[in-house]
Motif scaffolding. Structure first.
Motif, PDB file in Angstrom:
ATOM      1  N   MET A  54      44.541  33.304  36.465  1.00 18.44           N
ATOM      2  CA  MET A  54      43.378  33.251  34.536  1.00 18.44           C
ATOM      3  C   MET A  54      44.679  31.841  33.566  1.00 18.44           C
ATOM      4  SD  MET A  54      41.815  35.080  34.873  1.00 18.44           S
ATOM      5  CE  MET A  54      40.572  36.956  35.558  1.00 18.44           C
ATOM      6  N   PHE A  96      48.906  38.940  36.681  1.00 22.22           N
ATOM      7  CA  PHE A  96      47.643  38.588  36.627  1.00 22.22           C
ATOM      8  C   PHE A  96      47.549  37.281  35.425  1.00 22.22           C
ATOM      9  CE2 PHE A  96      43.792  39.048  33.227  1.00 22.22           C
ATOM     10  CZ  PHE A  96      42.941  39.543  34.539  1.00 22.22           C
ATOM     11  N   TYR A 105      47.403  40.279  43.651  1.00 24.07           N
ATOM     12  CA  TYR A 105      46.405  40.355  42.924  1.00 24.07           C
ATOM     13  C   TYR A 105      45.101  41.751  43.900  1.00 24.07           C
ATOM     14  CZ  TYR A 105      45.721  37.874  46.891  1.00 24.07           C
ATOM     15  OH  TYR A 105      45.716  36.987  48.495  1.00 24.07           O
ATOM     16  N   SER A 153      35.613  44.832  37.052  1.00 23.19           N
ATOM     17  CA  SER A 153      36.649  43.608  38.077  1.00 23.19           C
ATOM     18  C   SER A 153      36.771  42.430  37.738  1.00 23.19           C
ATOM     19  CB  SER A 153      34.744  43.453  39.310  1.00 23.19           C
ATOM     20  OG  SER A 153      34.239  42.958  38.692  1.00 23.19           O
ATOM     21  N   VAL A 154      37.787  41.775  37.878  1.00 23.44           N
ATOM     22  CA  VAL A 154      37.588  39.904  37.493  1.00 23.44           C
ATOM     23  C   VAL A 154      37.594  39.507  38.537  1.00 23.44           C
ATOM     24  CG1 VAL A 154      39.523  40.749  36.194  1.00 23.44           C
ATOM     25  CG2 VAL A 154      40.287  41.062  38.002  1.00 23.44           C
ATOM     26  N   PHE A 210      39.518  35.851  39.942  1.00 25.44           N
ATOM     27  CA  PHE A 210      40.056  34.338  39.056  1.00 25.44           C
ATOM     28  C   PHE A 210      39.661  33.131  38.883  1.00 25.44           C
ATOM     29  CE2 PHE A 210      43.152  38.642  40.516  1.00 25.44           C
ATOM     30  CZ  PHE A 210      43.793  38.588  38.947  1.00 25.44           C
ATOM     31  N   ARG A 228      38.037  40.960  42.061  1.00 30.74           N
ATOM     32  CA  ARG A 228      38.680  41.810  42.429  1.00 30.74           C
ATOM     33  C   ARG A 228      39.050  42.789  41.839  1.00 30.74           C
ATOM     34  NH1 ARG A 228      41.267  39.851  47.340  1.00 30.74           N
ATOM     35  NH2 ARG A 228      40.793  37.821  47.743  1.00 30.74           N
ATOM     36  N   PRO A 274      41.460  44.439  39.239  1.00 27.34           N
ATOM     37  CA  PRO A 274      42.503  44.149  38.143  1.00 27.34           C
ATOM     38  C   PRO A 274      43.734  44.995  38.468  1.00 27.34           C
ATOM     39  CG  PRO A 274      40.832  44.906  36.550  1.00 27.34           C
ATOM     40  CD  PRO A 274      40.179  45.216  38.259  1.00 27.34           C
ATOM     41  N   GLN A 318      46.850  44.569  38.692  1.00 25.35           N
ATOM     42  CA  GLN A 318      47.995  43.877  37.759  1.00 25.35           C
ATOM     43  C   GLN A 318      48.240  44.736  36.278  1.00 25.35           C
ATOM     44  OE1 GLN A 318      45.661  42.151  38.869  1.00 25.35           O
ATOM     45  NE2 GLN A 318      46.650  39.766  39.223  1.00 25.35           N
ATOM     46  N   LEU A 319      46.807  44.085  36.247  1.00 26.12           N
ATOM     47  CA  LEU A 319      47.136  44.756  34.365  1.00 26.12           C
ATOM     48  C   LEU A 319      46.801  46.366  34.424  1.00 26.12           C
ATOM     49  CD1 LEU A 319      43.737  42.776  33.304  1.00 26.12           C
ATOM     50  CD2 LEU A 319      46.329  42.162  32.708  1.00 26.12           C
TER      51      LEU A 319
END
Length: 270
Positions: A1, A149, A155, A164-165, A167, A181, A183, A185-186
């Motif tokens: 990001m 993140f 990831y 979903s995010v 990248f 994907r 998230p 990490q968050l």
């Protein structure tokens, strides 16, 4: 990001490193205020944190290299050949490889070893120090996962649902931008921040001591990490059969967490 901050055309500063260092400094400042509550001076907290930081760097890298041992051995002939052709470029590759890639559990064990060395050297009560250290571990780790993140590392698996995010393209992680994907990490950062809040409550309001806080942390995080590993999509962390290296370490730490949480260490020293 947002993996790096460019400094003109000279170089780039990794955002992960900035966040991690900010977390370490904030935790050290908080620990200095918490120390007297457990009978540890603020100065010992600060100096011990330096030992812990050195242990983090050594432990996290050592475990990472261990998990990558088969691939490391396989590329040794190619690296030797590269040194014969262009020693400067080959050396830069090796240095970049050594600077990248860390394993959290290795860092945790390394930090504990660093604190232990400090306590032995300066005759500080190790268990009391860990009573202060334990609540701050999830705080630093949570900030670190936010850094993950932003960097795109650690990831999650492919996921097309709510939350979903996706990248952006990352030259260090080919194919990262191809699918949305989880998230993860968050999610792990959130688990750590919740743990931090609970641990601080137990430290100040319940005044748990004698290693119990460390035991509670190990139980909480080991269980959370074991579950979240199923949502990880990066294969670099190593695995044994169907379990990742971190999942196996989690299973080993759970009995240790139970022993500490029920006051086993305190009873042994009576």
């Amino acid at each position: 990001m947002f993996p790096v901050i460019p400094v003109g055309n000279l170089f780039e500063i990794p955002v992960y490193g900035i966040l991690f260092m900010a977390g370490v400094l904030a935790a050290a400042a908080a620990g200095r205020r918490m120390g007297p509550q457990a009978g540890i001076s603020g100065e010992d907290i600060i100096y011990g944190a330096v030992y812990a930081f050195i242990g983090i760097l050594i432990g996290s890298k050592a475990v990472y290299l261990f998990t990558r041992l088969p691939s490391l051995l396989s590329v040794i002939p190619a690296v030797r050949a590269a040194f014969r052709q262009d020693a400067g470029a080959a050396l830069l590759y090796v240095v970049n490889y050594l600077l990248g890639g860390y394993v959290y559990y290795g860092g945790l064990l390394g930090a504990a070893a660093g604190v232990y060395c400090y306590c032995r050297q300066y005759r500080v009560a190790f268990v009391s120090y860990m009573d202060v250290f334990a609540p701050l571990i999830p705080f630093v780790h949570g900030i670190g996962r936010v850094g993950c993140f932003l960097a795109g590392c650690c990831y999650g698996v492919e996921y097309h649902g709510i939350g979903s995010v996706r990248f952006p393209e990352n030259k260090l992680i080919p194919g990262l931008d191809e699918v949305p994907r989880v998230p993860v990490q968050l999610m792990e950062a959130g688990c750590n921040f919740i743990c931090f809040g609970v641990m601080m409550f137990l430290f100040y309001k319940k005044r748990l001591r004698g290693g119990r806080l460390l035991g509670i942390y190990l139980l909480y995080y080991s269980a959370a990490r074991f579950a979240l590993e199923f949502l990880r999509g990066d294969g670099i962390r190593g695995n044994v059969g169907i379990f990742s290296t971190s999942q196996l370490i989690s299973l080993v730490l759970i009995p240790a967490g139970i022993f500490l949480a029920v006051g086993g260490l305190e009873r042994r020293h009576r």
